[in-house]
Design a protein around this motif. Structure first.
Motif, short mmCIF file in Angstrom:
data_model
loop_
_atom_site.label_atom_id
_atom_site.label_comp_id
_atom_site.label_asym_id
_atom_site.label_seq_id
_atom_site.Cartn_x
_atom_site.Cartn_y
_atom_site.Cartn_z
N ALA A 12 -2.59 50.48 -35.64
CA ALA A 12 -1.36 50.73 -36.40
C ALA A 12 -0.94 52.20 -36.33
N SER A 13 -1.79 53.03 -35.76
CA SER A 13 -1.55 54.48 -35.73
C SER A 13 -0.84 54.91 -34.45
N GLU A 14 0.05 55.88 -34.60
CA GLU A 14 0.72 56.44 -33.42
C GLU A 14 -0.23 57.34 -32.63
N TYR A 15 -1.10 58.05 -33.35
CA TYR A 15 -2.04 58.98 -32.72
C TYR A 15 -3.47 58.54 -32.93
N VAL A 16 -4.31 58.81 -31.92
CA VAL A 16 -5.73 58.46 -32.00
C VAL A 16 -6.57 59.63 -31.51
N SER A 17 -7.84 59.59 -31.87
CA SER A 17 -8.79 60.60 -31.40
C SER A 17 -9.38 60.15 -30.07
N ILE A 18 -10.12 61.04 -29.44
CA ILE A 18 -10.75 60.68 -28.17
C ILE A 18 -11.80 59.59 -28.40
N GLY A 19 -12.51 59.64 -29.53
CA GLY A 19 -13.48 58.61 -29.85
C GLY A 19 -12.83 57.24 -30.01
N GLU A 20 -11.64 57.24 -30.60
CA GLU A 20 -10.92 55.98 -30.75
C GLU A 20 -10.42 55.47 -29.40
N LEU A 21 -10.04 56.39 -28.52
CA LEU A 21 -9.65 55.98 -27.16
C LEU A 21 -10.83 55.35 -26.42
N VAL A 22 -12.02 55.87 -26.66
CA VAL A 22 -13.22 55.28 -26.06
C VAL A 22 -13.33 53.82 -26.48
N ARG A 23 -13.14 53.57 -27.77
CA ARG A 23 -13.24 52.20 -28.28
C ARG A 23 -12.12 51.31 -27.72
N LEU A 24 -10.92 51.84 -27.64
CA LEU A 24 -9.77 51.06 -27.20
C LEU A 24 -9.80 50.72 -25.71
N THR A 25 -10.31 51.63 -24.90
CA THR A 25 -10.26 51.46 -23.45
C THR A 25 -11.61 51.15 -22.83
N GLU A 26 -12.66 51.15 -23.64
CA GLU A 26 -14.02 50.94 -23.14
C GLU A 26 -14.36 51.93 -22.02
N SER A 27 -13.89 53.15 -22.21
CA SER A 27 -14.18 54.24 -21.28
C SER A 27 -15.32 55.07 -21.85
N ARG A 28 -15.91 55.88 -21.02
CA ARG A 28 -16.95 56.80 -21.49
C ARG A 28 -16.27 58.04 -22.09
N TYR A 29 -16.88 58.57 -23.14
CA TYR A 29 -16.37 59.78 -23.77
C TYR A 29 -16.27 60.90 -22.74
N SER A 30 -17.31 61.07 -21.93
CA SER A 30 -17.33 62.16 -20.95
C SER A 30 -16.21 62.02 -19.93
N GLU A 57 -0.29 54.61 -27.41
CA GLU A 57 0.24 53.72 -26.36
C GLU A 57 0.38 54.44 -25.02
N GLU A 58 0.94 55.65 -25.04
CA GLU A 58 1.15 56.39 -23.79
C GLU A 58 -0.17 56.73 -23.12
N THR A 59 -1.17 57.11 -23.93
CA THR A 59 -2.44 57.53 -23.36
C THR A 59 -3.22 56.34 -22.81
N ILE A 60 -3.18 55.21 -23.50
CA ILE A 60 -3.85 54.02 -22.98
C ILE A 60 -3.22 53.60 -21.65
N ALA A 61 -1.90 53.63 -21.58
CA ALA A 61 -1.21 53.30 -20.33
C ALA A 61 -1.61 54.28 -19.22
N ARG A 62 -1.73 55.56 -19.57
CA ARG A 62 -2.12 56.58 -18.58
C ARG A 62 -3.54 56.32 -18.09
N ILE A 63 -4.46 55.98 -18.98
CA ILE A 63 -5.85 55.70 -18.59
C ILE A 63 -5.90 54.52 -17.64
N HIS A 64 -5.14 53.47 -17.92
CA HIS A 64 -5.10 52.30 -17.02
C HIS A 64 -4.51 52.68 -15.67
#
Length: 89
Positions: A12-30, A57-64
């Protein structure tokens, strides 16, 4: 130890932390930290606690997009060049 936000709150949030991006994208923190340091993932600096905030949304799209380019055999410098050509950097 910091308290994690629920997935519902993150989604529901517009902004997320890097840790939250890890959870959302199943990427490694490093990996995400490296992408950030290489300028592939834009962020905003939250003044109050100096944490990096990423537009969800923009960052998840960029990671993909980065994953697709890496799967196609592009190197990080080539991906950075492709981003600059598309105006994404």
């Amino acid at each position: 130890m910091s308290r994690q936000r629920s997935m519902e709150a993150i989604l529901a949030s517009e902004y997320v932390s890097i840790g939250e991006l890890v959870r959302l994208t199943e990427s490694r923190y490093s990996t995400l930290k490296f992408y950030t340091e290489e300028g592939l993932l834009p962020y905003e600096q939250a003044e109050e606690n100096l944490t990096r905030r990423y537009k969800r949304e923009e960052t998840i799209a960029r990671i993909h997009w980065i994953r697709e380019k890496k799967a196609a055999g592009l190197s990080i410098p080539q991906i950075k060049e492709a981003l600059q050509m598309t105006g994404g950097s």
